[in-house]
Every structure is written in structure tokens, then in C-alpha cells.
Design a protein around this motif. Structure first.
Motif, PDB file in Angstrom:
ATOM      1  N   THR A  69      30.267  -7.008  20.104  1.00 10.94           N
ATOM      2  CA  THR A  69      28.865  -6.729  19.826  1.00 10.94           C
ATOM      3  C   THR A  69      28.491  -5.463  20.574  1.00 10.94           C
ATOM      4  O   THR A  69      28.909  -5.251  21.703  1.00 10.94           O
ATOM      5  CB  THR A  69      27.986  -7.909  20.297  1.00 10.94           C
ATOM      6  N   GLY A  70      27.724  -4.595  19.928  1.00  7.04           N
ATOM      7  CA  GLY A  70      27.315  -3.375  20.603  1.00  7.04           C
ATOM      8  C   GLY A  70      26.770  -2.350  19.636  1.00  7.04           C
ATOM      9  O   GLY A  70      26.637  -2.592  18.439  1.00  7.04           O
ATOM     10  N   LEU A  76      35.597  -3.266   9.496  1.00  5.55           N
ATOM     11  CA  LEU A  76      35.529  -3.323  10.949  1.00  5.55           C
ATOM     12  C   LEU A  76      36.490  -4.386  11.465  1.00  5.55           C
ATOM     13  O   LEU A  76      36.676  -5.422  10.827  1.00  5.55           O
ATOM     14  CB  LEU A  76      34.105  -3.641  11.406  1.00  5.55           C
ATOM     15  N   PRO A  77      37.092  -4.143  12.617  1.00  2.00           N
ATOM     16  CA  PRO A  77      38.008  -5.141  13.180  1.00  2.00           C
ATOM     17  C   PRO A  77      37.285  -6.453  13.479  1.00  2.00           C
ATOM     18  O   PRO A  77      36.129  -6.448  13.921  1.00  2.00           O
ATOM     19  CB  PRO A  77      38.501  -4.493  14.484  1.00  2.00           C
ATOM     20  N   ALA A  78      37.947  -7.569  13.253  1.00  2.00           N
ATOM     21  CA  ALA A  78      37.339  -8.882  13.486  1.00  2.00           C
ATOM     22  C   ALA A  78      36.976  -9.082  14.955  1.00  2.00           C
ATOM     23  O   ALA A  78      36.027  -9.794  15.266  1.00  2.00           O
ATOM     24  CB  ALA A  78      38.294  -9.981  13.024  1.00  2.00           C
ATOM     25  N   ASP A 111      34.739  20.227  10.648  1.00  2.00           N
ATOM     26  CA  ASP A 111      33.505  19.873  11.332  1.00  2.00           C
ATOM     27  C   ASP A 111      33.380  18.361  11.419  1.00  2.00           C
ATOM     28  O   ASP A 111      33.961  17.630  10.616  1.00  2.00           O
ATOM     29  CB  ASP A 111      32.303  20.444  10.579  1.00  2.00           C
ATOM     30  N   THR A 112      32.596  17.897  12.382  1.00  2.00           N
ATOM     31  CA  THR A 112      32.267  16.486  12.529  1.00  2.00           C
ATOM     32  C   THR A 112      30.766  16.376  12.715  1.00  2.00           C
ATOM     33  O   THR A 112      30.172  17.159  13.456  1.00  2.00           O
ATOM     34  CB  THR A 112      32.986  15.861  13.742  1.00  2.00           C
ATOM     35  N   LYS A 113      30.154  15.419  12.024  1.00  2.00           N
ATOM     36  CA  LYS A 113      28.716  15.175  12.147  1.00  2.00           C
ATOM     37  C   LYS A 113      28.478  13.699  12.406  1.00  2.00           C
ATOM     38  O   LYS A 113      29.087  12.840  11.766  1.00  2.00           O
ATOM     39  CB  LYS A 113      27.971  15.564  10.857  1.00  2.00           C
ATOM     40  N   GLN A 114      27.598  13.419  13.351  1.00  2.00           N
ATOM     41  CA  GLN A 114      27.167  12.050  13.572  1.00  2.00           C
ATOM     42  C   GLN A 114      26.126  11.716  12.520  1.00  2.00           C
ATOM     43  O   GLN A 114      25.187  12.483  12.308  1.00  2.00           O
ATOM     44  CB  GLN A 114      26.613  11.881  14.972  1.00  2.00           C
ATOM     45  N   LEU A 115      26.296  10.572  11.838  1.00  2.00           N
ATOM     46  CA  LEU A 115      25.411  10.195  10.746  1.00  2.00           C
ATOM     47  C   LEU A 115      24.336   9.210  11.160  1.00  2.00           C
ATOM     48  O   LEU A 115      23.175   9.356  10.803  1.00  2.00           O
ATOM     49  CB  LEU A 115      26.212   9.601   9.587  1.00  2.00           C
ATOM     50  N   GLN A 116      24.739   8.180  11.895  1.00  2.00           N
ATOM     51  CA  GLN A 116      23.808   7.096  12.162  1.00  2.00           C
ATOM     52  C   GLN A 116      24.335   6.250  13.309  1.00  2.00           C
ATOM     53  O   GLN A 116      25.544   6.151  13.516  1.00  2.00           O
ATOM     54  CB  GLN A 116      23.690   6.245  10.897  1.00  2.00           C
ATOM     55  N   THR A 117      23.420   5.624  14.031  1.00  2.00           N
ATOM     56  CA  THR A 117      23.787   4.649  15.051  1.00  2.00           C
ATOM     57  C   THR A 117      23.623   3.264  14.448  1.00  2.00           C
ATOM     58  O   THR A 117      22.620   2.983  13.787  1.00  2.00           O
ATOM     59  CB  THR A 117      22.898   4.801  16.296  1.00  2.00           C
ATOM     60  N   LEU A 118      24.626   2.415  14.646  1.00  2.00           N
ATOM     61  CA  LEU A 118      24.622   1.064  14.075  1.00  2.00           C
ATOM     62  C   LEU A 118      24.736   0.041  15.189  1.00  2.00           C
ATOM     63  O   LEU A 118      25.430   0.262  16.185  1.00  2.00           O
ATOM     64  CB  LEU A 118      25.807   0.889  13.131  1.00  2.00           C
ATOM     65  N   ARG A 119      24.090  -1.086  14.999  1.00  2.00           N
ATOM     66  CA  ARG A 119      24.202  -2.200  15.956  1.00  2.00           C
ATOM     67  C   ARG A 119      25.042  -3.277  15.300  1.00  2.00           C
ATOM     68  O   ARG A 119      24.726  -3.743  14.198  1.00  2.00           O
ATOM     69  CB  ARG A 119      22.809  -2.731  16.295  1.00  2.00           C
ATOM     70  N   VAL A 120      26.137  -3.662  15.932  1.00  2.00           N
ATOM     71  CA  VAL A 120      27.023  -4.695  15.422  1.00  2.00           C
ATOM     72  C   VAL A 120      26.739  -5.988  16.178  1.00  2.00           C
ATOM     73  O   VAL A 120      26.739  -6.020  17.407  1.00  2.00           O
ATOM     74  CB  VAL A 120      28.506  -4.292  15.607  1.00  2.00           C
ATOM     75  N   LEU A 121      26.466  -7.044  15.412  1.00  2.00           N
ATOM     76  CA  LEU A 121      26.193  -8.356  15.985  1.00  2.00           C
ATOM     77  C   LEU A 121      27.248  -9.337  15.497  1.00  2.00           C
ATOM     78  O   LEU A 121      27.747  -9.208  14.379  1.00  2.00           O
ATOM     79  CB  LEU A 121      24.809  -8.845  15.562  1.00  2.00           C
ATOM     80  N   LYS A 122      27.564 -10.307  16.291  1.00  2.00           N
ATOM     81  CA  LYS A 122      28.499 -11.347  15.884  1.00  2.00           C
ATOM     82  C   LYS A 122      27.771 -12.397  15.066  1.00  2.00           C
ATOM     83  O   LYS A 122      26.645 -12.801  15.403  1.00  2.00           O
ATOM     84  CB  LYS A 122      29.137 -12.025  17.103  1.00  2.00           C
ATOM     85  N   ALA A 123      28.378 -12.815  13.989  1.00  2.00           N
ATOM     86  CA  ALA A 123      27.806 -13.871  13.143  1.00  2.00           C
ATOM     87  C   ALA A 123      27.874 -15.199  13.885  1.00  2.00           C
ATOM     88  O   ALA A 123      28.818 -15.463  14.629  1.00  2.00           O
ATOM     89  CB  ALA A 123      28.554 -13.953  11.823  1.00  2.00           C
ATOM     90  N   THR A 124      26.869 -16.025  13.683  1.00  2.00           N
ATOM     91  CA  THR A 124      26.888 -17.365  14.276  1.00  2.00           C
ATOM     92  C   THR A 124      27.094 -18.378  13.172  1.00  2.00           C
ATOM     93  O   THR A 124      26.621 -18.209  12.048  1.00  2.00           O
ATOM     94  CB  THR A 124      25.559 -17.653  15.005  1.00  2.00           C
ATOM     95  N   ASN A 125      27.822 -19.435  13.484  1.00  2.00           N
ATOM     96  CA  ASN A 125      28.120 -20.469  12.475  1.00  2.00           C
ATOM     97  C   ASN A 125      27.075 -21.534  12.476  1.00  2.00           C
ATOM     98  O   ASN A 125      26.468 -21.907  13.348  1.00  2.00           O
ATOM     99  CB  ASN A 125      29.495 -21.082  12.726  1.00  2.00           C
TER     100      ASN A 125
END
Length: 75
Positions: free
Chosen positions: A42-43, A36-38, A61-75
């Protein structure tokens, strides 16, 4: 928003098991890592797979597999 954020392109099972050899209802495992791009915001994103005809490069064909939530890491 259907913007593509990252993708992986390749032949199944590292080109070692062509789809014309697959059996009906067979589960074919093909692990891969998606970078994933740096700066990816978040979304919530949808993971999808698209299959193309190798000879014509036409989308099969195209199939949707899963919905993912991307969170930013905290230091």
C-alpha cells in the motif's frame, strides 16, 4: 524512492501508428493495462512514461503523468 514496480514496453498504438506520422499537438490514444505485482505494498506511486528512439534505443524523454494511491483490497 524511485524504484520501478511495474512497466509496459511496446510500440505506440500496437505498432500500428508510427510516431513519425503523428501531427503536432495531436492526441494519440493508446490504451494498455499495467499489471501491478500482487505483493505491491500500500502506498503512493508515480505513473510515468518514457519514450525511446526505436533505432538507437536511447532514452528521448520521461514525463511524470500522475500520482496514484494503491490500497489493499479487503475480503
Amino acid at each position: 524512492n524511485e524504484t520501478e514496480r511495474a512497466y509496459w514496453l511496446g510500440r505506440p498504438v500496437r505498432s500500428g501508428y508510427p510516431t513519425n506520422q503523428w501531427q503536432a499537438k495531436q492526441i494519440v490514444q493508446d490504451p494498455w493495462r499495467l499489471q501491478l505485482p500482487a505483493d505491491l505494498p500500500t502506498g503512493t506511486y508515480t505513473l510515468a512514461i518514457s519514450v525511446y528512439d526505436a533505432a538507437s534505443e536511447a532514452l528521448v524523454d520521461t514525463k511524470q503523468l500522475q500520482t496514484l494511491r494503491v490500497l489493499k483490497a479487503t475480503n
